[in-house]
Write a protein that holds these residues in place. Structure first.
Motif, mmCIF file in Angstrom:
data_model
loop_
_atom_site.group_PDB
_atom_site.id
_atom_site.type_symbol
_atom_site.label_atom_id
_atom_site.label_comp_id
_atom_site.label_asym_id
_atom_site.label_seq_id
_atom_site.Cartn_x
_atom_site.Cartn_y
_atom_site.Cartn_z
ATOM 1 N N ARG A 101 0.819 -1.213 0.000
ATOM 2 C CA ARG A 101 0.000 0.000 0.000
ATOM 3 C C ARG A 101 0.858 1.270 0.000
ATOM 4 O O ARG A 101 0.500 2.262 -0.650
ATOM 5 N N ASN A 236 -6.177 -3.027 9.877
ATOM 6 C CA ASN A 236 -6.040 -2.906 8.424
ATOM 7 C C ASN A 236 -6.483 -4.193 7.730
ATOM 8 O O ASN A 236 -7.182 -4.168 6.713
ATOM 9 N N ALA A 239 -10.289 -4.680 8.215
ATOM 10 C CA ALA A 239 -11.067 -3.838 7.304
ATOM 11 C C ALA A 239 -11.197 -4.485 5.931
ATOM 12 O O ALA A 239 -12.250 -4.402 5.288
ATOM 13 N N ARG A 263 -13.141 3.003 13.171
ATOM 14 C CA ARG A 263 -11.895 3.243 12.429
ATOM 15 C C ARG A 263 -12.163 4.216 11.281
ATOM 16 O O ARG A 263 -13.067 4.031 10.490
ATOM 17 N N GLU A 264 -11.346 5.276 11.186
ATOM 18 C CA GLU A 264 -11.580 6.305 10.194
ATOM 19 C C GLU A 264 -10.506 6.346 9.103
ATOM 20 O O GLU A 264 -10.770 6.744 7.981
ATOM 21 N N GLY A 265 -9.308 5.986 9.422
ATOM 22 C CA GLY A 265 -8.231 6.050 8.440
ATOM 23 C C GLY A 265 -6.946 5.532 9.052
ATOM 24 O O GLY A 265 -6.914 5.159 10.236
ATOM 25 N N TYR A 266 -5.885 5.512 8.235
ATOM 26 C CA TYR A 266 -4.632 4.954 8.736
ATOM 27 C C TYR A 266 -3.467 5.564 7.976
ATOM 28 O O TYR A 266 -3.443 5.550 6.741
ATOM 29 N N ASP A 267 -2.496 6.101 8.719
ATOM 30 C CA ASP A 267 -1.300 6.703 8.133
ATOM 31 C C ASP A 267 -0.133 5.733 8.356
ATOM 32 O O ASP A 267 0.296 5.512 9.486
ATOM 33 N N TYR A 268 0.382 5.178 7.270
ATOM 34 C CA TYR A 268 1.428 4.158 7.393
ATOM 35 C C TYR A 268 2.767 4.713 7.871
ATOM 36 O O TYR A 268 3.670 3.950 8.207
ATOM 37 N N HIS A 271 3.130 3.306 11.181
ATOM 38 C CA HIS A 271 2.783 1.886 11.221
ATOM 39 C C HIS A 271 3.630 1.129 12.254
ATOM 40 O O HIS A 271 4.864 1.200 12.252
ATOM 41 N N ASP A 278 -3.462 7.083 14.829
ATOM 42 C CA ASP A 278 -4.642 6.552 14.155
ATOM 43 C C ASP A 278 -5.216 5.326 14.851
ATOM 44 O O ASP A 278 -5.996 4.581 14.249
#
Length: 340
Positions: A101, A236, A239, A263-268, A271, A278
């Protein structure tokens, strides 16, 4: 029960090597790392130094994927390390979350994972393999004793079935006893259905472990904050399962999927890190279920519970502020209790 240590390959690499040496001194048998070429340093380069500086430790990625490296290159890298250090690697493989991703590509299909597992295992074990277009190759330099076990990470029903039918080991990235029992059963039933001995499929549970001096509210609260990132990382994959099967499917346990509603989003870029912003949606209950938090006695009790479910290895994710203390604590108290 075997024990492993899981690290990110953050610079300096010397610190990763030092922690792996420390793990071996404390009785850990496996040394795992993340594999995401953009986010961290190249793990296979570091494996060579870990192997050179340890005597028995088995190393590998948790996990690599079939999309960021060509399969013959992956196999050659493993085979070279094994030729140099004596069959001390294991290939953990999956669809690829952060590695794919972050590079702007979706995770690999299960069909691609299946094909890659066969090619990588065969080539690194000195056998011929078809690279997929009718081109059959074999490494002419591998020894007669060359071998490479391939362990597959999985959560969903199709992936669990594939792990049981095709992989040498199954990697489950959470330590919840209920989900462990459910998923190990699925893998073993698939192995039996494919005519395999289910006991030949190694079972590895991987999750953060955080040792506390006591079970006071303050101690547990700090431990949870240090490990909350893990619920976000698992989220992740969850989802993806919800997108495929729905939030209320008989194919995926709601004990796994229910918590990602917020869960709204994810910034790698954060990680696998304790400061991940997040992961506020991850409740304490999920941290307690998915991770192993508490005193030595509480950690030993969870390990025994997992062992009774057929878990062969517990791999400790050590992305928190107490890496050395957890490694040493496991070495002095937890590992001896499980092996004694």
């Amino acid at each position: 029960m075997d024990f492993g240590l899981v690290l990110q390959t953050d610079p300096p690499a010397a610190q990763v090597i030092s922690l792996m040496k420390r793990a071996e001194r404390n009785g850990f048998r496996y040394g795992w790392t993340f594999d995401s070429a953009v986010l961290w340093q190249e793990p296979f380069v570091i494996y060579s130094q870990i192997l050179a500086n340890t005597r028995r430790l088995i190393v590998g990625p948790m996990v690599t994927n079939p999309g960021t490296r060509t399969w013959e290159v992956t196999a050659s890298t493993f085979a070279t390390l094994n030729d140099m250090y004596g069959n001390r690697t294991v290939c953990g493989i999956g669809r690829g979350d952060s590695a794919m991703r972050v590079a702007g590509r979706p995770p690999n299909t299960l069909a691609r994972v299946s094909a890659a597992m066969k090619v990588i295992r065969a080539l690194a074990s000195g056998q011929e393999a078809d690279l997929g277009d009718g081109t059959t190759v074999r490494f002419p330099w591998t020894g007669a004793d060359a071998r490479l076990p391939v362990w597959m990470a999985a959560y969903g029903p199709k992936a669990l079935r594939m792990a049981g039918e095709e992989a040498d080991g199954f990697i489950l990235q959470l330590a919840d006893p209920y989900l462990t029992e459910t998923m190990v059963k699925a893998v073993r039933e698939a192995a039996a259905g494919a005519g395999r001995d289910p006991r030949e499929v190694s079972i590895c549970v991987a999750a953060p472990a955080y040792l506390t001096e006591d079970d006071s509210p303050d101690a547990l609260a700090h431990a949870r904050e240090q490990c909350r990132w893990f619920g976000g990382m698992v989220g992740n994959h969850v989802a993806d399962l919800v997108a495929k099967y729905g939030a209320h499917s008989d194919l995926v346990p709601e004990a796994l999927t229910d918590y990602i509603k917020a869960r709204e989003g994810y910034d790698y870029s954060h990680h696998g890190r304790a400061d991940n912003p997040d992961t506020a949606f991850v409740p304490d209950e999920i941290v307690d279920r998915f991770c192993v938090i508490g005193t030595v006695e509480q950690q030993v009790a969870r390990m025994r519970e997992l062992q009774a479910l057929g878990v062969d290895q517990f791999a400790v994710y050590a992305m928190h502020d107490a890496r050395e203390r957890v490694i040493d604590g496991y070495g002095s108290a937890v590992i001896p209790a499980l092996r004694g």
